[in-house]
Enzyme design. Structure first.
Site, PDB file in Angstrom:
ATOM      1  CD  GLU A 210      -3.053  -0.994   0.238  1.00 32.08           C
ATOM      2  OE1 GLU A 210      -3.075   0.004  -0.508  1.00 32.08           O
ATOM      3  OE2 GLU A 210      -3.914  -1.893   0.195  1.00 32.08           O
ATOM      4  NE  ARG A 214      -3.715   2.704  -0.511  1.00 30.84           N
ATOM      5  CZ  ARG A 214      -4.989   2.733  -0.130  1.00 30.84           C
ATOM      6  NH1 ARG A 214      -5.550   3.874   0.195  1.00 30.84           N
ATOM      7  NH2 ARG A 214      -5.697   1.631  -0.077  1.00 30.84           N
ATOM      8  CG  ASP A 356      -6.310  -7.252  -6.953  1.00 33.53           C
ATOM      9  OD1 ASP A 356      -5.231  -7.532  -6.399  1.00 33.53           O
ATOM     10  OD2 ASP A 356      -7.075  -6.363  -6.525  1.00 33.53           O
ATOM     11  CD  GLU A 535     -11.218  -1.572  -7.754  1.00 34.52           C
ATOM     12  OE1 GLU A 535     -10.189  -1.381  -7.065  1.00 34.52           O
ATOM     13  OE2 GLU A 535     -12.378  -1.302  -7.343  1.00 34.52           O
TER      14      GLU A 535
END
Length: 667
Positions: A210, A214, A356, A535
């Site tokens: 993360e 980010r 994913d 998404e």
């Protein structure tokens, strides 16, 4: 392996940095009011400047002129009135944004507006509504939780994920969105906070993945946009040029590198920014998730390209080599990998959470650097997805990208996280490489395989949009299940016996509450929350750019309208995630996710923008919607590994010694 301190730590005490820190002291702006956030923010007092001046108001407001005296001349009154009108026109509607005349925006007097068709004007107007939503989101955050990692718009409060100063979770993640939308005043405020307050010398565990996508991604995208498109959101710096974002990125990257100091080279799930040491996950037996370990490559490779530091490249490339060497069937991987051994530690195969972006980054690594090895891995995995995970709902035959929680030999589970809805866009992107279909076909190299991939992308896009259409709010749940036959049919590459999918206009043809197509979808009570996820609009953006079909823009407009209608916080304090998409008004969760400004609003903005803004042939978006340029590897970098030999099923063939004769056996 022992951990070595980083060799090159950027110098944040330079004269250029001092110039940047003091830039606000000469702006002549009015006093900044933090509303009631002074009681919330113990660092509010740190935001003062030389000369006793503080940060400017969020919005540049019209000046307050005194009432004119009757003894003043009509000419003076007319002049004052004219000044007021001009000031209101320039500042009031746009919250401090200058009216744009370049590619990043428009005004009704600009050449772009005057030459636009009625359809184009409509989409430019929709884009302006997205900017207004961003302004409202940012205004609430600035007023009530400035500098905090989390923003709770209902309670008008904030919280630090890592005390005392936080990670810049919202501010850094949104830098490039502010640039794209030309929100100059807000960008200056954000940049000043990054320059004077943000530090990563924090003694606390943080998530490797993360933080990379980010924070590191946010800095790198801001650096790219600010240097490649200086007119996009022009703000003046010193003669030393723009280096703040790259310096911060380099400092952070050196700290993240400690996560890669595992026996296998697979990064640990967490790291400590202060000690620069990696930390195994506190759950899952210390394993790292597949997606998290293999979705750091775009960021570190671009940083390597910018700095010339091969170490960044080699660290993330090693991860791909180790993961590929596990050699699971048909290129599909379990959702956990062990940092100690590099082996897969789960049979669960899915493109939802924890799986994913492994698949997303295979094709995007190829597009970023044109390394054939990643295209080969993507093609293998995509064929595996078609073979094992794609099935069809009943009775309407929606295409479902399902899961195999018990391995490829286990039963298929007809479940799609909202996260899976990145796949329609990624599939379309892989089919054309970022070109429009018209451009790709014009090249004379359009193949049946490309068309088949695009067809799947379009079918999955319908499924993802159906997740929105089945709810009362028009917003998708976090997870959706599907009715499938007792003996589910899997994707057939030949297409000879494939179910006939619903048409693109199915939702418009039959939008009644009793529509048959609605029975294909199942939403369980525990999954009804909506977290402002990006998404689906991300895939709408790709499908629009690649096919040119305005259906995807219309769907995006409808989705955006639902967000505006059902997720606005009280008193206009911004927008929040909600707890139940099937209750009106929906109960709210009192949280603005950082990806709301960083991704969701950004993709809405791009969906409604002209296609020459960040063209897909020139950039690659990371999994947090941060844009990086495609680039040539040059002499410094290379693909430093080769794949092991595989059989037709993707399993590695290993050489064994048998009576002095080598024979090949599947691994």
């Amino acid at each position: 392996m022992s951990f070595a301190p980083p060799r090159n730590i950027p110098n944040f005490g330079s004269g250029q940095r001092q110039y940047e820190d003091n830039i606000w002291s000469s702006t002549g702006r009015s006093r900044f009011s933090n509303g009631n956030s002074e009681s919330l923010n113990p660092f509010a007092g740190q935001f003062s400047f030389q000369g006793g001046k503080e940060l400017p108001l969020y919005k540049d407001k019209p000046y307050n002129y005194p009432a004119s005296s009757r003894r003043r001349s009509k000419r003076l009154w007319a002049g004052i009135t004219l000044v007021l009108v001009v000031i209101c026109y320039l500042f009031w509607p746009s919250g401090g944004r200058p009216k744009l005349t370049h590619k990043s925006g428009f005004s009704r007097d600009s050449k772009i507006w005057k030459s636009a068709s009625q359809s184009e004007k409509h989409w430019l107007e929709q884009r302006e509504k997205v900017v207004e939503a961003m302004e409202k989101s940012w205004a609430g955050y600035e007023k009530h939780a400035w500098g905090y990692d989390e923003y709770h718009p209902n309670s008008k409060s904030g919280r630090q994920m890592v005390p005392p100063t936080g990670l810049g979770w919202i501010i850094v993640d949104a830098l490039d969105t502010l640039m794209l939308m030309n929100l100059t005043t807000q960008l200056q405020h954000a940049r000043q906070w990054v320059s004077t307050t943000l530090t990563y010398d924090l003694d606390h565990d943080v998530n490797t993945f993360e933080t990379t996508i980010r924070m590191l991604g946010g800095f790198l995208a801001a650096h790219y946009l600010q240097t490649a498109f200086p007119k996009m959101c022009p703000i003046e710096f010193g003669k030393g040029g723009e280096d703040l974002y790259l310096e911060k990125a380099t400092d952070l990257a050196e700290r993240i590198l400690g996560a890669f100091d595992s026996p296998s080279g697979i990064p640990y799930a967490s790291f400590n920014p202060k000690s620069m040491k990696g930390l195994p996950s506190h759950s899952d037996g210390g394993a790292s998730s597949l997606a998290e370990a293999t979705s750091l490559q775009l960021e570190f490779k671009y940083l390597a390209n910018l700095t010339g530091e091969a170490n960044y490249w080699e660290k993330v490339e090693k991860v791909m080599e180790v993961v590929d060497a596990t050699g699971e069937k048909d290129g599909l991987k379990g959702i956990y990998v062990n940092p100690a051994t590099g082996s897969s530690s789960s049979n669960n195969i899915r493109l939802g959470s924890r799986g994913d972006s492994y698949y997303e980054y295979l094709i995007k690594q190829y597009l970023q650097t044109k390394e054939p090895i990643y295209q080969e891995m993507w093609t293998e995995a995509l064929n595996g997805i078609k073979k094992h995970l794609i099935t069809y709902s009943t009775p309407s035959n929606f295409t479902v990208l399902a899961e195999r929680p018990w391995g490829l030999e286990g039963e298929i589970e007809p479940k799609m996280d909202h996260l899976v809805c990145f796949m329609p866009g990624t599939l379309a992107l892989s089919a054309t490489g970022g070109l429009s279909v018209a451009e790709a076909k014009k090249s004379g190299k359009w193949t049946a395989a490309q068309q088949a991939d695009l067809d799947i992308a379009i079918e999955l896009m319908k499924t993802c949009w159906g997740m929105y259409k089945i709810t009362k709010t028009g917003l998708a749940p976090e997870i959706t299940y599907f009715h499938i036959p007792d003996h589910p049919q899997l994707y057939n590459p030949s297409g000879s016996s494939r179910p006939i999918p619903p048409s693109l206009d199915i939702f418009e043809r039959d939008h009644s509450a009793e529509a048959t197509w609605r029975t294909d979808f199942i939403v369980k009570p525990a999954d009804t929350h909506n977290l402002q996820r990006p998404e689906t609009v991300e895939s709408l953006f790709y499908l629009w750019r690649i096919t040119g079909d305005e259906t995807y823009r219309r769907w995006g407009e409808e989705m955006f309208t639902s967000f505006m209608k059902y997720t606005e916080a009280p008193d206009g304090a911004g927008y929040t995630s909600i707890s139940d998409v099937n209750v009106i008004p929906p109960p709210t969760r009192n949280n603005m996710e950082s990806f709301w400004p960083a991704e969701t609003l950004k993709y809405f903005y791009l969906l409604f923008s002209p296609n020459d803004i960040l063209p897909l042939t020139d950039v690659v978006f990371n999994t947090e919607a941060h844009a990086f340029p495609r680039f040539q590897m040059g002499k410094l970098f290379k693909t430093g590994w080769a794949r092991k030999k595989r059989g037709a099923d993707g399993m590695i063939i290993r050489e064994v010694e048998n009576h002095d004769q080598k024979t090949a056996k599947p691994s």
